[in-house]
Design a protein around this motif. Structure first.
Motif, short mmCIF file in Angstrom:
data_model
loop_
_atom_site.label_atom_id
_atom_site.label_comp_id
_atom_site.label_asym_id
_atom_site.label_seq_id
_atom_site.Cartn_x
_atom_site.Cartn_y
_atom_site.Cartn_z
N LEU A 180 1.77 -24.82 -1.20
CA LEU A 180 1.63 -23.90 -2.34
C LEU A 180 0.89 -22.63 -1.93
O LEU A 180 1.27 -21.52 -2.31
CB LEU A 180 0.91 -24.60 -3.50
CG LEU A 180 1.70 -25.68 -4.22
CD1 LEU A 180 0.80 -26.46 -5.16
CD2 LEU A 180 2.87 -25.08 -4.98
N VAL A 181 -0.17 -22.79 -1.15
CA VAL A 181 -0.95 -21.64 -0.69
C VAL A 181 -0.10 -20.74 0.20
O VAL A 181 -0.05 -19.52 0.02
CB VAL A 181 -2.24 -22.11 0.03
CG1 VAL A 181 -2.87 -20.99 0.83
CG2 VAL A 181 -3.22 -22.68 -0.99
N LEU A 182 0.61 -21.34 1.15
CA LEU A 182 1.46 -20.54 2.05
C LEU A 182 2.61 -19.89 1.28
O LEU A 182 2.99 -18.75 1.56
CB LEU A 182 1.99 -21.41 3.19
CG LEU A 182 0.94 -21.86 4.20
CD1 LEU A 182 1.54 -22.85 5.20
CD2 LEU A 182 0.31 -20.68 4.92
N GLY A 183 3.15 -20.60 0.31
CA GLY A 183 4.21 -20.03 -0.51
C GLY A 183 3.72 -18.84 -1.32
O GLY A 183 4.42 -17.83 -1.43
N GLY A 184 2.51 -18.94 -1.86
CA GLY A 184 1.92 -17.82 -2.60
C GLY A 184 1.70 -16.62 -1.69
O GLY A 184 2.02 -15.48 -2.06
N ALA A 185 1.18 -16.86 -0.50
CA ALA A 185 0.96 -15.76 0.46
C ALA A 185 2.30 -15.13 0.86
O ALA A 185 2.42 -13.90 0.95
CB ALA A 185 0.23 -16.28 1.69
N ALA A 186 3.32 -15.96 1.05
CA ALA A 186 4.64 -15.44 1.43
C ALA A 186 5.26 -14.60 0.32
O ALA A 186 5.89 -13.58 0.58
CB ALA A 186 5.57 -16.60 1.79
N LEU A 187 5.07 -15.01 -0.93
CA LEU A 187 5.59 -14.23 -2.05
C LEU A 187 4.96 -12.84 -2.08
O LEU A 187 5.66 -11.83 -2.24
CB LEU A 187 5.34 -14.95 -3.38
CG LEU A 187 5.74 -14.16 -4.63
CD1 LEU A 187 7.25 -13.95 -4.67
CD2 LEU A 187 5.24 -14.86 -5.88
N VAL A 188 3.66 -12.77 -1.91
CA VAL A 188 2.97 -11.47 -1.90
C VAL A 188 3.48 -10.62 -0.73
O VAL A 188 3.74 -9.43 -0.89
CB VAL A 188 1.44 -11.64 -1.87
CG1 VAL A 188 0.74 -10.29 -1.79
CG2 VAL A 188 0.95 -12.41 -3.09
N ALA A 189 3.63 -11.23 0.44
CA ALA A 189 4.13 -10.50 1.61
C ALA A 189 5.54 -9.97 1.37
O ALA A 189 5.85 -8.83 1.74
CB ALA A 189 4.12 -11.41 2.84
N LEU A 190 6.37 -10.76 0.71
CA LEU A 190 7.74 -10.35 0.45
C LEU A 190 7.79 -9.15 -0.50
O LEU A 190 8.45 -8.15 -0.22
CB LEU A 190 8.52 -11.52 -0.14
CG LEU A 190 9.98 -11.25 -0.50
CD1 LEU A 190 10.79 -10.99 0.77
CD2 LEU A 190 10.55 -12.44 -1.25
N VAL A 191 7.07 -9.22 -1.61
CA VAL A 191 7.15 -8.13 -2.59
C VAL A 191 6.38 -6.90 -2.13
O VAL A 191 6.61 -5.80 -2.65
CB VAL A 191 6.71 -8.56 -4.01
CG1 VAL A 191 7.58 -9.68 -4.52
CG2 VAL A 191 5.25 -8.93 -4.05
N ALA A 192 5.49 -7.05 -1.16
CA ALA A 192 4.78 -5.89 -0.61
C ALA A 192 5.75 -4.92 0.04
O ALA A 192 5.45 -3.73 0.19
CB ALA A 192 3.73 -6.33 0.40
N GLN A 193 6.93 -5.43 0.41
CA GLN A 193 7.91 -4.57 1.08
C GLN A 193 8.67 -3.68 0.09
O GLN A 193 9.36 -2.75 0.50
CB GLN A 193 8.88 -5.43 1.88
CG GLN A 193 8.20 -6.37 2.86
CD GLN A 193 7.05 -5.75 3.63
OE1 GLN A 193 7.18 -4.67 4.21
NE2 GLN A 193 5.89 -6.40 3.62
N VAL A 194 8.55 -3.97 -1.20
CA VAL A 194 9.13 -3.10 -2.24
C VAL A 194 8.10 -2.01 -2.47
O VAL A 194 7.07 -2.23 -3.09
CB VAL A 194 9.43 -3.88 -3.53
CG1 VAL A 194 10.00 -2.95 -4.58
CG2 VAL A 194 10.35 -5.04 -3.25
N GLU A 195 8.36 -0.83 -1.94
CA GLU A 195 7.33 0.21 -1.86
C GLU A 195 7.88 1.58 -2.24
O GLU A 195 9.01 1.92 -1.90
CB GLU A 195 6.80 0.23 -0.43
CG GLU A 195 5.87 1.37 -0.13
CD GLU A 195 5.55 1.48 1.35
OE1 GLU A 195 4.54 2.11 1.65
OE2 GLU A 195 6.30 0.96 2.19
N ILE A 196 7.05 2.31 -2.95
CA ILE A 196 7.28 3.74 -3.15
C ILE A 196 6.20 4.43 -2.33
O ILE A 196 5.01 4.34 -2.66
CB ILE A 196 7.17 4.15 -4.63
CG1 ILE A 196 8.23 3.42 -5.45
CG2 ILE A 196 7.30 5.66 -4.77
CD1 ILE A 196 8.07 3.60 -6.95
N PRO A 197 6.58 5.07 -1.22
CA PRO A 197 5.56 5.70 -0.38
C PRO A 197 4.80 6.77 -1.16
O PRO A 197 5.39 7.65 -1.77
CB PRO A 197 6.36 6.32 0.76
CG PRO A 197 7.70 5.69 0.71
CD PRO A 197 7.92 5.26 -0.70
#
Length: 195
Positions: free
Chosen positions: A25-42
């Motif tokens: 669960l912890v690794l899945g939560g960290a992975a979710l944040v990492a994934l959506v961090a790539q949706v970016e408006i510079p």
């Protein structure tokens, strides 16, 4: 001290706790944040991303301990060089070798996740949209407090210039993210109750 009496969404879906399940669960939560961090408006000095949406959802779904752990793992992964931060970067330094101006925002994430998770566990605020929004608004306050403090220290910005760089561009988007998360959580609970 008052007990945190209400189960989280994750605890309800995965009632038996074990080290392996908690780690997943912890690794899945960290992975979710990492994934959506790539949706970016510079945007300079701090980009607009979906990270805060994931931070709020992870904290609410996992609870305060696992939410904190998930975001701590996320930060450690980025500091270790894994490309989990916005723009696919994996360092706490910017291109010039100085600390990222967004460092304060990043450091706030475990504490924001813990706060929203604790509020959910104590008051079951994730069962209704208004309650979920309240818990997430409080957690967003933590993110802004850390973020603006760090941005001011790292860039020297003060007053109106600091607010223009670290607050104003994010208000509408964060309101939308809180609204979306506040609808997703009660919706998820409605699905769980039907099972």
């Amino acid at each position: 001290m008052t007990q945190l009496a209400h189960p989280t969404l994750a605890r309800t879906l995965v009632p038996r706790s074990s080290l392996v399940r908690d780690a997943a669960l912890v690794l899945g939560g960290a992975a979710l944040v990492a994934l959506v961090a790539q949706v970016e408006i510079p945007l300079r000095p701090v980009p607009v991303t979906l990270q805060t949406l994931a931070v709020l959802l992870v904290g609410a779904a996992l609870g305060w301990k696992r939410g904190f752990a998930a975001l701590a793992v996320y930060l450690v992964a980025g500091a270790a060089g894994l490309p989990v931060f916005s723009g696919g970067t994996g360092t706490l330094l910017n291109a010039e070798g100085a600390l990222r101006p967004s460092l304060g925002f990043l450091l706030s994430y475990p504490f924001a996740a813990a706060l929203v998770g604790g509020l959910v566990q104590r008051y079951a605020l994730d069962r209704q949209p208004a309650g979920a929004a309240l818990a997430m608004l409080a957690a967003s306050g933590v993110i802004y407090a850390f973020g603006l403090t760090g941005l001011g220290l790292l860039t020297g910005l003060r007053g109106e210039a600091l607010l223009t760089a670290g607050l104003t561009p994010f208000l509408v988007g964060d309101a939308l993210k809180i609204g979306l998360a506040a609808l997703l959580l009660p919706g998820a609970w409605a699905l769980v109750r039907r099972r």
